[in-house]
Design an enzyme around this catalytic site. Structure first.
Site, PDB file in Angstrom:
ATOM      1  N   ASN A   1      85.213  90.601  35.795  1.00  0.00           N
ATOM      2  CA  ASN A   1      84.223  89.338  35.479  1.00  0.00           C
ATOM      3  C   ASN A   1      83.960  88.697  36.554  1.00  0.00           C
ATOM      4  O   ASN A   1      83.044  87.981  36.714  1.00  0.00           O
ATOM      5  CB  ASN A   1      85.051  88.843  34.185  1.00  0.00           C
ATOM      6  CG  ASN A   1      84.699  89.514  33.032  1.00  0.00           C
ATOM      7  OD1 ASN A   1      83.536  89.939  32.702  1.00  0.00           O
ATOM      8  ND2 ASN A   1      85.735  89.484  32.007  1.00  0.00           N
TER       9      ASN A   1
ATOM     10  N   GLU B   1      81.576  94.753  28.276  1.00  0.00           N
ATOM     11  CA  GLU B   1      81.354  94.280  26.805  1.00  0.00           C
ATOM     12  C   GLU B   1      79.930  93.912  26.663  1.00  0.00           C
ATOM     13  O   GLU B   1      79.465  94.071  25.311  1.00  0.00           O
ATOM     14  CB  GLU B   1      82.103  93.070  26.611  1.00  0.00           C
ATOM     15  CG  GLU B   1      82.129  92.264  25.334  1.00  0.00           C
ATOM     16  CD  GLU B   1      83.113  91.441  24.989  1.00  0.00           C
ATOM     17  OE1 GLU B   1      83.319  91.185  23.734  1.00  0.00           O
ATOM     18  OE2 GLU B   1      83.883  90.871  26.065  1.00  0.00           O
TER      19      GLU B   1
END
Length: 305
Positions: free
Chosen positions: A134, A100
């Site tokens: 993540n 992202e």
């Protein structure tokens, strides 16, 4: 004579089939047009940044704008080095799985396309891949990590041991992050904003009572206590009789964390127990030693250039 006369309709039909058969034969023998080349899964391709949607399973909630601007400048100069990961959607668009920051920075850099690797995965697989990716990074804040582990536990029924294996973390570390979710929301917000560290949060959890935790967190922040000072302060709350023992020394340490920090630094430096008695800027430093060698060590440290 009748047999010798050929039926004109039959002759016309025959000519019609003869005229059609060559064309049918030619069509059957002609090679089919080659299909457009497909991009193999795992091979990077350029995808318009405007055709990519944010991942709804993203666990990251905060992005450092200064770091994002630096990444955008780098992408503007040299491009995206590592492709992002996406999956196709039924509406013809793509959904982000991982990357992202690169996607956002590419938009800031004015890039029209971004290199991406296409993956055919289910909703559950996409969510797991996003969360695990993540957690393998180092820049998530403690609360983001705690919520990511909690989601893996809730949605995928993963044990702490399984989560540790998937993310490369220690199982005890996973357990400690999950414990952060027991903090009151107000204190969780302070951890997420960086006002309190993971170490501060762990120390405060020993208090258990939500109101006491909130009150202690406010004092820790107001006095800019270190993690060690916070641990001592919490122990003073939990054990007031021990705190009051010995001429109120623990009371003094809890009230003045700077003095406590100075004592600890001197103790580490000298390797001997150090007490500081301070009152309005006046007091004394007491260094305890048990044998002559300890005294010689103190003497040498004090006279060292």
């Amino acid at each position: 004579m009748a047999n010798a006369v050929e039926n004109p309709k039959r002759r016309a039909l025959g000519r019609g089939l003869e005229s059609l058969l060559p064309r049918l034969s030619a069509t059957a023998e002609a090679p089919a047009a080659p299909p457009p080349p497909a991009v193999a899964e795992g091979t990077p391709r350029e995808i318009p940044v405007g055709e990519i949607d944010r991942n709804p399973y993203q666990t990251r909630t905060r992005f450092d704008e200064a770091q994002l601007a630096e990444l955008a400048a780098s992408i503007a100069a040299t491009g995206v080095v590592q492709p992002i990961l996406v999956r196709p959607q039924a509406n013809g668009r793509f959904q982000l799985i991982a990357g992202e920051r690169r996607w956002l920075a590419s938009q800031k850099a004015g890039k029209e396309t971004i290199p991406a690797i296409l993956r055919q995965v289910s909703d559950e697989q996409a969510m797991e891949m996003t969360i695990v990716e993540n957690l393998q990074r180092t820049d998530l804040n403690p609360m983001e990590q705690a919520r990511a582990y909690e989601r893996l536990s809730r949605d995928f029924k993963m044990t702490q041991e399984h989560m540790a294996q998937r993310t490369g973390k220690d199982r005890a570390s996973v357990a400690n992050f999950l414990r952060l979710l027991r903090l009151p929301e107000q204190v969780q917000g302070k951890v997420e904003a960086g006002e309190l560290t993971f170490g501060h949060a762990r120390a405060l959890l020993a208090l258990e009572n939500p109101e006491t935790i909130v009150s202690a967190a406010q004092k820790v922040g107001a006095l800019s206590m270190s993690v060690r000072q916070t641990e001592s302060y919490v122990q003073g709350i939990l054990n007031p009789e021990k705190r009051d023992k010995g001429k109120g020394k623990e009371n003094k340490e809890a009230a003045d964390p700077n003095v406590r920090e100075a004592e600890e630094r001197l103790t580490r430096k000298l390797g001997l127990k150090v007490h500081i008695e301070d009152k309005n800027g006046r007091g004394r430093v007491i260094i305890e030693y048990a044998k002559l060698e300890d005294f010689d060590s103190i003497f040498g440290n004090l006279l060292a250039p």
